[in-house]
Design a protein around this motif. Structure first.
Motif, PDB file in Angstrom:
ATOM      1  N   SER A   1     -30.941 -33.973 -35.861  1.00 16.76           N
ATOM      2  CA  SER A   1     -30.926 -32.787 -36.721  1.00 16.76           C
ATOM      3  C   SER A   1     -32.072 -32.873 -37.716  1.00 16.76           C
ATOM      4  O   SER A   1     -32.466 -33.944 -38.139  1.00 16.76           O
ATOM      5  N   ARG A   2     -32.597 -31.711 -38.094  1.00 22.07           N
ATOM      6  CA  ARG A   2     -33.731 -31.672 -39.017  1.00 22.07           C
ATOM      7  C   ARG A   2     -33.494 -30.576 -40.056  1.00 22.07           C
ATOM      8  O   ARG A   2     -32.970 -29.517 -39.743  1.00 22.07           O
ATOM      9  N   ASN A   3     -33.950 -30.854 -41.265  1.00 18.44           N
ATOM     10  CA  ASN A   3     -33.911 -29.834 -42.304  1.00 18.44           C
ATOM     11  C   ASN A   3     -35.248 -29.107 -42.344  1.00 18.44           C
ATOM     12  O   ASN A   3     -36.301 -29.739 -42.347  1.00 18.44           O
ATOM     13  N   LEU A   4     -35.198 -27.789 -42.376  1.00 19.77           N
ATOM     14  CA  LEU A   4     -36.436 -27.040 -42.555  1.00 19.77           C
ATOM     15  C   LEU A   4     -36.927 -27.223 -43.980  1.00 19.77           C
ATOM     16  O   LEU A   4     -36.142 -27.237 -44.927  1.00 19.77           O
ATOM     17  N   ASP A   5     -38.253 -27.353 -44.128  1.00 13.73           N
ATOM     18  CA  ASP A   5     -38.801 -27.572 -45.463  1.00 13.73           C
ATOM     19  C   ASP A   5     -38.555 -26.381 -46.385  1.00 13.73           C
ATOM     20  O   ASP A   5     -38.102 -26.541 -47.500  1.00 13.73           O
ATOM     21  N   LEU A   6     -38.879 -25.201 -45.913  1.00 19.35           N
ATOM     22  CA  LEU A   6     -38.746 -24.043 -46.790  1.00 19.35           C
ATOM     23  C   LEU A   6     -38.556 -22.781 -45.963  1.00 19.35           C
ATOM     24  O   LEU A   6     -39.325 -22.494 -45.049  1.00 19.35           O
ATOM     25  N   LEU A   7     -37.514 -22.040 -46.315  1.00 17.70           N
ATOM     26  CA  LEU A   7     -37.203 -20.796 -45.613  1.00 17.70           C
ATOM     27  C   LEU A   7     -36.910 -19.728 -46.652  1.00 17.70           C
ATOM     28  O   LEU A   7     -36.122 -19.957 -47.578  1.00 17.70           O
ATOM     29  N   LEU A   8     -37.558 -18.594 -46.517  1.00 16.55           N
ATOM     30  CA  LEU A   8     -37.323 -17.523 -47.489  1.00 16.55           C
ATOM     31  C   LEU A   8     -37.223 -16.177 -46.793  1.00 16.55           C
ATOM     32  O   LEU A   8     -37.649 -15.997 -45.652  1.00 16.55           O
TER      33      LEU A   8
ATOM     34  N   PHE B   1     -41.955 -22.061 -43.840  1.00  9.85           N
ATOM     35  CA  PHE B   1     -43.089 -22.930 -44.160  1.00  9.85           C
ATOM     36  C   PHE B   1     -42.811 -24.342 -43.663  1.00  9.85           C
ATOM     37  O   PHE B   1     -41.706 -24.868 -43.825  1.00  9.85           O
ATOM     38  N   GLU B   2     -43.808 -24.970 -43.095  1.00  6.25           N
ATOM     39  CA  GLU B   2     -43.670 -26.361 -42.648  1.00  6.25           C
ATOM     40  C   GLU B   2     -44.945 -27.135 -43.001  1.00  6.25           C
ATOM     41  O   GLU B   2     -45.952 -27.072 -42.294  1.00  6.25           O
TER      42      GLU B   2
ATOM     43  N   GLU C   1     -44.849 -27.877 -30.432  1.00  6.20           N
ATOM     44  CA  GLU C   1     -43.569 -27.716 -29.734  1.00  6.20           C
ATOM     45  C   GLU C   1     -42.411 -27.706 -30.731  1.00  6.20           C
ATOM     46  O   GLU C   1     -41.451 -26.948 -30.581  1.00  6.20           O
ATOM     47  N   ARG C   2     -42.528 -28.563 -31.732  1.00  7.56           N
ATOM     48  CA  ARG C   2     -41.471 -28.617 -32.751  1.00  7.56           C
ATOM     49  C   ARG C   2     -41.396 -27.296 -33.518  1.00  7.56           C
ATOM     50  O   ARG C   2     -40.307 -26.810 -33.839  1.00  7.56           O
ATOM     51  N   MET C   3     -42.553 -26.710 -33.806  1.00  5.33           N
ATOM     52  CA  MET C   3     -42.561 -25.411 -34.481  1.00  5.33           C
ATOM     53  C   MET C   3     -41.877 -24.351 -33.619  1.00  5.33           C
ATOM     54  O   MET C   3     -41.170 -23.475 -34.126  1.00  5.33           O
ATOM     55  N   PHE C   4     -42.087 -24.444 -32.313  1.00  5.13           N
ATOM     56  CA  PHE C   4     -41.422 -23.492 -31.410  1.00  5.13           C
ATOM     57  C   PHE C   4     -39.916 -23.708 -31.411  1.00  5.13           C
ATOM     58  O   PHE C   4     -39.125 -22.744 -31.402  1.00  5.13           O
ATOM     59  N   ILE C   5     -39.480 -24.965 -31.423  1.00  3.03           N
ATOM     60  CA  ILE C   5     -38.045 -25.271 -31.478  1.00  3.03           C
ATOM     61  C   ILE C   5     -37.433 -24.693 -32.756  1.00  3.03           C
ATOM     62  O   ILE C   5     -36.372 -24.059 -32.725  1.00  3.03           O
ATOM     63  N   TYR C   6     -38.100 -24.899 -33.881  1.00  2.00           N
ATOM     64  CA  TYR C   6     -37.610 -24.341 -35.149  1.00  2.00           C
ATOM     65  C   TYR C   6     -37.505 -22.820 -35.050  1.00  2.00           C
ATOM     66  O   TYR C   6     -36.520 -22.217 -35.469  1.00  2.00           O
ATOM     67  N   TYR C   7     -38.564 -22.210 -34.504  1.00  2.00           N
ATOM     68  CA  TYR C   7     -38.580 -20.754 -34.391  1.00  2.00           C
ATOM     69  C   TYR C   7     -37.429 -20.280 -33.501  1.00  2.00           C
ATOM     70  O   TYR C   7     -36.733 -19.303 -33.829  1.00  2.00           O
TER      71      TYR C   7
ATOM     72  N   ARG D   1     -53.390 -27.767 -32.907  1.00  2.00           N
ATOM     73  CA  ARG D   1     -52.845 -26.811 -31.944  1.00  2.00           C
ATOM     74  C   ARG D   1     -51.766 -25.955 -32.601  1.00  2.00           C
ATOM     75  O   ARG D   1     -50.862 -26.478 -33.263  1.00  2.00           O
ATOM     76  N   ASP D   2     -51.851 -24.652 -32.418  1.00  2.00           N
ATOM     77  CA  ASP D   2     -50.929 -23.740 -33.091  1.00  2.00           C
ATOM     78  C   ASP D   2     -50.197 -22.814 -32.121  1.00  2.00           C
ATOM     79  O   ASP D   2     -49.620 -21.808 -32.543  1.00  2.00           O
ATOM     80  N   SER D   3     -50.226 -23.149 -30.833  1.00  2.00           N
ATOM     81  CA  SER D   3     -49.601 -22.241 -29.863  1.00  2.00           C
ATOM     82  C   SER D   3     -48.945 -23.010 -28.729  1.00  2.00           C
ATOM     83  O   SER D   3     -49.261 -24.179 -28.477  1.00  2.00           O
TER      84      SER D   3
END
Length: 325
Positions: free
Chosen positions: A66-73, A88-89, A100-106, A135-137
């Motif tokens: 499990s992971r905590n998102l840094d900032l969500l608004l 925000f990450e 890939e992790r950013m995609f998982i969060y999304y 890499r951003d995609s």
């Protein structure tokens, strides 16, 4: 990624524990951050409707971590008059599968919030010294057909040249100037530019917000105490006489350079030295008092000064002096 103890070991190195300070910077200056790095997005958002959400606890694909998102608004998107999510990450170290992790969060955010928020804006802030062309995609496709294409917004601070920001009155620019691109020869100029930015901001921000900017910047500035302290001050006074004095007035962060730290060091060393000297003197005094007690006992038993001096190996004058006392 939020580290459990705000500190993560990468290989044999430790990442700078900046996440919490960075999070506070974004919470306090969200509008200014978007305005600085994403001006087109800034025009689309109604910042008066922004509110920060509680930390999201997300579980990865296999459900083992499990992971905590840094900032969500949540904020209002003007074009649709609807509320959208902004994630925000901050990322301070190299990670091959970060995209890939950013995609998982999304995906997890979309799964959980898709009924209330049709738009989710993911933003990664790369603060590492080596961050460049990260890499951003993520693309999945077969011939002649795109199955899925995901791309997040990103800021690579090291790819931003510091001189492009020194005339800005944006507090985020001042806080992050030390993480922007410059070479070794420019370090002193960057520090001076940062201090001058602080001076301008002093008239626009309250002391708490100014202190926040300074605390974040101090995480990234690494001045050479021996060479830089006096040189920077001398240059400030020489190049900007009025500003140089004014900057010194607002500089609680100078302790990072060794002013207060040096005083604390000096006091600590002084105490240590005092203790050492005290112990030495105490021992010396103890020896003297012990010797005097022995002399008194010998005198009480009727020994002559000469006999005592010879027995305990002290000058006879010392024995006679004690007799008189």
């Amino acid at each position: 990624m939020t580290n459990e103890n705000n500190r993560m070991k990468v290989g044999n190195k430790e990442a700078v524990p900046h996440d919490e300070a960075f999070k506070k910077l974004l919470q306090t200056f969200f509008k200014e951050f978007i305005e600085l790095f994403f001006p087109h997005l800034d025009l689309l958002l109604d910042h008066s409707q922004t509110r920060f959400l509680m930390q999201e606890l997300l579980v990865d694909i296999v459900g083992e971590e499990s992971r905590n998102l840094d900032l969500l608004l949540e904020t209002r998107y003007k074009a649709t008059d609807a509320y959208v999510l902004v994630h925000f990450e901050p990322q301070s170290y190299k990670e091959s599968d970060f995209h890939e992790r950013m995609f998982i969060y999304y995906s997890r955010l979309f799964e959980r919030h898709r009924k209330e928020h049709k738009l989710i804006i993911p933003i990664a802030i790369f603060t590492g010294d080596e961050a460049q062309d990260e890499r951003d995609s993520l693309l999945m496709m077969i011939p002649d057909h795109v199955i899925m294409q995901f791309q997040f917004l990103k800021v690579e601070l090291r790819s931003k040249h510091w001189r492009s920001f020194i005339e800005s009155d944006n507090p985020v620019a001042a806080a992050l100037l030390a993480k922007m691109g410059y070479n070794k020869k420019e370090e002193r100029d960057v520090r001076i530019a940062y201090l001058r930015m602080l001076l301008r901001l002093q008239n626009k921000l309250d002391s708490a917000r100014l202190a926040l900017i300074m605390s974040v910047a101090d995480l990234y500035f690494k001045p050479n105490k021996e060479e830089e302290e006096e040189t920077i001050l001398a240059l400030l006074r020489e190049q900007y006489p009025e500003e140089g004095e004014a900057i010194m007035e607002l500089m609680p962060a100078w302790k990072r350079w060794g002013y207060e730290e040096g005083m604390e060091d000096g006091i600590e060393k002084g105490i240590e030295k005092g203790i050492e000297k005290g112990i030495e003197k105490g021992i010396e005094r103890g020896i003297v008092q012990g010797k005097e007690e022995i002399i008194r006992k010998f005198l009480h038993k009727g020994f002559s000064p000469e006999e005592i001096a010879e027995t305990i190996e002290v000058p006879v004058e010392e024995v006679r002096k004690l007799m008189k006392q």
